[in-house]
Design a protein around this motif. Structure first.
Motif, PDB file in Angstrom:
ATOM      1  N   ALA A 194       0.807  -1.224   0.000  1.00  0.00           N
ATOM      2  CA  ALA A 194       0.000   0.000   0.000  1.00  0.00           C
ATOM      3  C   ALA A 194       0.837   1.270   0.000  1.00  0.00           C
ATOM      4  CB  ALA A 194      -0.947  -0.011   1.199  1.00  0.00           C
ATOM      5  N   THR A 195       2.052   1.220   0.560  1.00  0.00           N
ATOM      6  CA  THR A 195       2.889   2.424   0.579  1.00  0.00           C
ATOM      7  C   THR A 195       3.295   2.822  -0.838  1.00  0.00           C
ATOM      8  OG1 THR A 195       4.918   1.112   0.899  1.00  0.00           O
ATOM      9  CG2 THR A 195       3.792   1.908   2.876  1.00  0.00           C
ATOM     10  N   ASP A 196       3.443   1.852  -1.729  1.00  0.00           N
ATOM     11  CA  ASP A 196       3.757   2.157  -3.129  1.00  0.00           C
ATOM     12  C   ASP A 196       2.618   2.937  -3.775  1.00  0.00           C
ATOM     13  OD1 ASP A 196       6.170   0.801  -2.937  1.00  0.00           O
ATOM     14  OD2 ASP A 196       5.344  -1.076  -3.705  1.00  0.00           O
ATOM     15  N   VAL A 197       1.401   2.498  -3.521  1.00  0.00           N
ATOM     16  CA  VAL A 197       0.227   3.159  -4.089  1.00  0.00           C
ATOM     17  C   VAL A 197       0.071   4.560  -3.499  1.00  0.00           C
ATOM     18  CG1 VAL A 197      -2.250   2.992  -4.504  1.00  0.00           C
ATOM     19  CG2 VAL A 197      -0.865   0.912  -4.354  1.00  0.00           C
ATOM     20  N   ALA A 198       0.315   4.678  -2.210  1.00  0.00           N
ATOM     21  CA  ALA A 198       0.209   5.984  -1.547  1.00  0.00           C
ATOM     22  C   ALA A 198       1.205   6.976  -2.140  1.00  0.00           C
ATOM     23  CB  ALA A 198       0.447   5.824  -0.047  1.00  0.00           C
ATOM     24  N   ARG A 201      -0.144   7.995  -5.557  1.00  0.00           N
ATOM     25  CA  ARG A 201      -1.334   8.841  -5.461  1.00  0.00           C
ATOM     26  C   ARG A 201      -0.968  10.264  -5.033  1.00  0.00           C
ATOM     27  NH1 ARG A 201      -6.322   7.353  -5.718  1.00  0.00           N
ATOM     28  NH2 ARG A 201      -5.989   5.166  -5.151  1.00  0.00           N
ATOM     29  N   THR A 202      -0.010  10.390  -4.138  1.00  0.00           N
ATOM     30  CA  THR A 202       0.441  11.720  -3.725  1.00  0.00           C
ATOM     31  C   THR A 202       0.996  12.500  -4.915  1.00  0.00           C
ATOM     32  OG1 THR A 202       0.975  10.965  -1.494  1.00  0.00           O
ATOM     33  CG2 THR A 202       2.071  12.968  -2.242  1.00  0.00           C
ATOM     34  N   PHE A 203       1.675  11.790  -5.816  1.00  0.00           N
ATOM     35  CA  PHE A 203       2.279  12.452  -6.970  1.00  0.00           C
ATOM     36  C   PHE A 203       1.255  12.817  -8.035  1.00  0.00           C
ATOM     37  CE2 PHE A 203       4.547  12.472 -11.062  1.00  0.00           C
ATOM     38  CZ  PHE A 203       5.505  13.437 -10.791  1.00  0.00           C
ATOM     39  N   SER A 211      -4.319   2.244 -10.461  1.00  0.00           N
ATOM     40  CA  SER A 211      -4.573   0.805 -10.400  1.00  0.00           C
ATOM     41  C   SER A 211      -3.273   0.071 -10.108  1.00  0.00           C
ATOM     42  CB  SER A 211      -5.179   0.301 -11.714  1.00  0.00           C
ATOM     43  OG  SER A 211      -4.305   0.558 -12.800  1.00  0.00           O
ATOM     44  N   SER A 212      -3.384  -1.081  -9.492  1.00  0.00           N
ATOM     45  CA  SER A 212      -2.210  -1.871  -9.099  1.00  0.00           C
ATOM     46  C   SER A 212      -2.191  -3.193  -9.850  1.00  0.00           C
ATOM     47  CB  SER A 212      -2.227  -2.142  -7.594  1.00  0.00           C
ATOM     48  OG  SER A 212      -2.186  -0.940  -6.858  1.00  0.00           O
ATOM     49  N   LYS A 213      -1.062  -3.505 -10.467  1.00  0.00           N
ATOM     50  CA  LYS A 213      -0.890  -4.773 -11.171  1.00  0.00           C
ATOM     51  C   LYS A 213      -0.282  -5.796 -10.192  1.00  0.00           C
ATOM     52  CE  LYS A 213       0.968  -4.314 -15.271  1.00  0.00           C
ATOM     53  NZ  LYS A 213       1.937  -3.833 -16.291  1.00  0.00           N
ATOM     54  N   ILE A 214      -0.948  -6.904 -10.028  1.00  0.00           N
ATOM     55  CA  ILE A 214      -0.479  -7.925  -9.084  1.00  0.00           C
ATOM     56  C   ILE A 214       0.483  -8.851  -9.831  1.00  0.00           C
ATOM     57  CG2 ILE A 214      -1.174  -9.683  -7.428  1.00  0.00           C
ATOM     58  CD1 ILE A 214      -2.151  -6.795  -6.870  1.00  0.00           C
ATOM     59  N   GLU A 215       1.789  -8.595  -9.649  1.00  0.00           N
ATOM     60  CA  GLU A 215       2.815  -9.318 -10.413  1.00  0.00           C
ATOM     61  C   GLU A 215       3.926  -9.891  -9.535  1.00  0.00           C
ATOM     62  OE1 GLU A 215       3.280  -7.021 -14.514  1.00  0.00           O
ATOM     63  OE2 GLU A 215       3.371  -5.635 -12.822  1.00  0.00           O
ATOM     64  N   THR A 216       3.844  -9.678  -8.239  1.00  0.00           N
ATOM     65  CA  THR A 216       4.904 -10.142  -7.348  1.00  0.00           C
ATOM     66  C   THR A 216       4.302 -10.903  -6.167  1.00  0.00           C
ATOM     67  OG1 THR A 216       4.883  -8.162  -5.936  1.00  0.00           O
ATOM     68  CG2 THR A 216       6.269  -8.081  -7.914  1.00  0.00           C
ATOM     69  N   ARG A 217       5.142 -11.710  -5.539  1.00  0.00           N
ATOM     70  CA  ARG A 217       4.697 -12.415  -4.333  1.00  0.00           C
ATOM     71  C   ARG A 217       4.371 -11.435  -3.225  1.00  0.00           C
ATOM     72  NH1 ARG A 217       9.030 -17.488  -4.032  1.00  0.00           N
ATOM     73  NH2 ARG A 217       8.340 -18.517  -5.957  1.00  0.00           N
ATOM     74  N   ALA A 218       5.134 -10.333  -3.179  1.00  0.00           N
ATOM     75  CA  ALA A 218       4.876  -9.312  -2.152  1.00  0.00           C
ATOM     76  C   ALA A 218       3.477  -8.730  -2.321  1.00  0.00           C
ATOM     77  CB  ALA A 218       5.925  -8.203  -2.244  1.00  0.00           C
ATOM     78  N   ALA A 219       3.065  -8.495  -3.578  1.00  0.00           N
ATOM     79  CA  ALA A 219       1.735  -7.947  -3.824  1.00  0.00           C
ATOM     80  C   ALA A 219       0.649  -8.919  -3.389  1.00  0.00           C
ATOM     81  CB  ALA A 219       1.579  -7.610  -5.303  1.00  0.00           C
ATOM     82  N   ILE A 220       0.858 -10.209  -3.639  1.00  0.00           N
ATOM     83  CA  ILE A 220      -0.124 -11.217  -3.210  1.00  0.00           C
ATOM     84  C   ILE A 220      -0.226 -11.250  -1.685  1.00  0.00           C
ATOM     85  CG2 ILE A 220      -0.625 -13.685  -3.163  1.00  0.00           C
ATOM     86  CD1 ILE A 220       0.697 -13.860  -5.936  1.00  0.00           C
ATOM     87  N   LEU A 226      -3.665  -3.526  -0.653  1.00  0.00           N
ATOM     88  CA  LEU A 226      -3.696  -2.970  -2.007  1.00  0.00           C
ATOM     89  C   LEU A 226      -5.135  -2.754  -2.483  1.00  0.00           C
ATOM     90  CD1 LEU A 226      -0.836  -5.047  -3.659  1.00  0.00           C
ATOM     91  CD2 LEU A 226      -0.832  -2.584  -3.249  1.00  0.00           C
ATOM     92  N   LEU A 227      -6.015  -3.677  -2.141  1.00  0.00           N
ATOM     93  CA  LEU A 227      -7.407  -3.548  -2.534  1.00  0.00           C
ATOM     94  C   LEU A 227      -8.073  -2.312  -1.905  1.00  0.00           C
ATOM     95  CD1 LEU A 227      -8.572  -7.282  -2.369  1.00  0.00           C
ATOM     96  CD2 LEU A 227      -8.390  -5.864  -4.430  1.00  0.00           C
ATOM     97  N   LYS A 228      -7.669  -2.014  -0.699  1.00  0.00           N
ATOM     98  CA  LYS A 228      -8.264  -0.881   0.023  1.00  0.00           C
ATOM     99  C   LYS A 228      -7.855   0.454  -0.561  1.00  0.00           C
ATOM    100  CE  LYS A 228      -8.673  -3.240   4.486  1.00  0.00           C
ATOM    101  NZ  LYS A 228      -8.205  -3.293   5.896  1.00  0.00           N
ATOM    102  N   ILE A 229      -6.632   0.560  -1.066  1.00  0.00           N
ATOM    103  CA  ILE A 229      -6.102   1.860  -1.483  1.00  0.00           C
ATOM    104  C   ILE A 229      -6.114   2.061  -2.985  1.00  0.00           C
ATOM    105  CG2 ILE A 229      -3.684   1.143  -1.637  1.00  0.00           C
ATOM    106  CD1 ILE A 229      -2.953   3.825  -0.318  1.00  0.00           C
ATOM    107  N   SER A 230      -6.220   0.977  -3.764  1.00  0.00           N
ATOM    108  CA  SER A 230      -6.203   1.091  -5.224  1.00  0.00           C
ATOM    109  C   SER A 230      -7.599   1.361  -5.765  1.00  0.00           C
ATOM    110  CB  SER A 230      -5.657  -0.205  -5.847  1.00  0.00           C
ATOM    111  OG  SER A 230      -4.380  -0.515  -5.360  1.00  0.00           O
TER     112      SER A 230
END
Length: 231
Positions: A194-198, A201-203, A211-220, A226-230
């Motif tokens: 979520a910090t990546d999305v934040a 979004r600030t920028f 939107s967030s692309k789920i491509e890494t184990r960290a994202a899973i 991620l669902l809450k902030i994207s």
């Protein structure tokens, strides 16, 4: 492409070298494109800006999506020309031309150490770091496994490297220009949490979807956040 009022699908068309003309872009819009997408992992900033101008000449209202480079690090030749690299030869790698190879993330250069292995394009080509000057703006490497490189390809190290920011400099430059051309959404590549999305979004501000692309184990692992902030 046939569409109807009952059609619930979205047709997102990625545009690039084969579609960078007004007739083709107008044809995509007329055929029912739901949105036009520019992928910054394979598109230089100046080309992306040119494409955005063409998109708005083709259509004032079609949604425009910028797919960011994000947290993946890539390597390729400066102009994307396919070049053969022979095993045993040495090569200079930097974040800016005129080096033989460029990396999308300059932050990786200070992170590297002599002897580090760099695996390119799912191990198709392998480099070993030889020297890193004090300036830490470039490095030399030997080609351990030869092959052809051109357009930017993903890399993997023998040590874990996580870029400190979500957006690259190319992302930021294009997004700033995109605001002038009615960019409607940015898509985050290789997002981790979520910090990546934040950060993104600030920028971009509140008017542009993120939107967030789920491509890494960290994202899973961080999917709930991620669902809450994207968007």
């Amino acid at each position: 492409m046939s569409t109807s009022k009952k059609d619930t699908l979205s047709y997102i068309c990625t545009i690039g070298p084969k579609s960078n003309s007004l007739p083709i872009l107008r044809g995509l819009v007329k055929a029912g494109a739901s949105a036009l997408r520019i992928n910054l992992s394979h598109t230089p900033a100046d080309t992306a800006i040119m494409l955005m101008k063409l998109v708005r000449k083709a259509s004032k209202n079609t949604p425009l999506i910028i797919d960011t480079q994000g947290k993946e690090t890539r390597i390729g030749t400066a102009d994307g020309t396919a070049t053969a690299f022979t095993a045993g030869s040495s090569v200079t790698v930097a974040s800016e031309a005129p080096a033989a190879l460029l990396v999308s993330r300059p932050e990786i250069i200070p992170f590297l150490k002599k002897g580090d292995r760099i695996f390119v394009d799912d191990n198709a080509v392998e480099l070993e770091v030889l020297t890193i000057p004090r300036s830490k703006t470039q490095f030399t490497a030997t080609i351990r496994r030869g092959g052809t490189l051109g357009v930017f390809k993903n890399i993997r190290l023998n040590r874990k490297f996580r870029p400190p920011t979500m957006l690259t400099e190319r992302d930021r430059v294009v997004i700033e220009e995109g605001k002038k051309y009615g960019m409607t959404e940015i898509s985050l590549s290789y997002v981790h949490d979520a910090t990546d999305v934040a950060e993104a979004r600030t920028f971009v501000g509140k008017k542009i979807r993120v939107s967030s692309k789920i491509e890494t184990r960290a994202a899973i692992s961080n999917l709930d956040g991620l669902l809450k902030i994207s968007d």
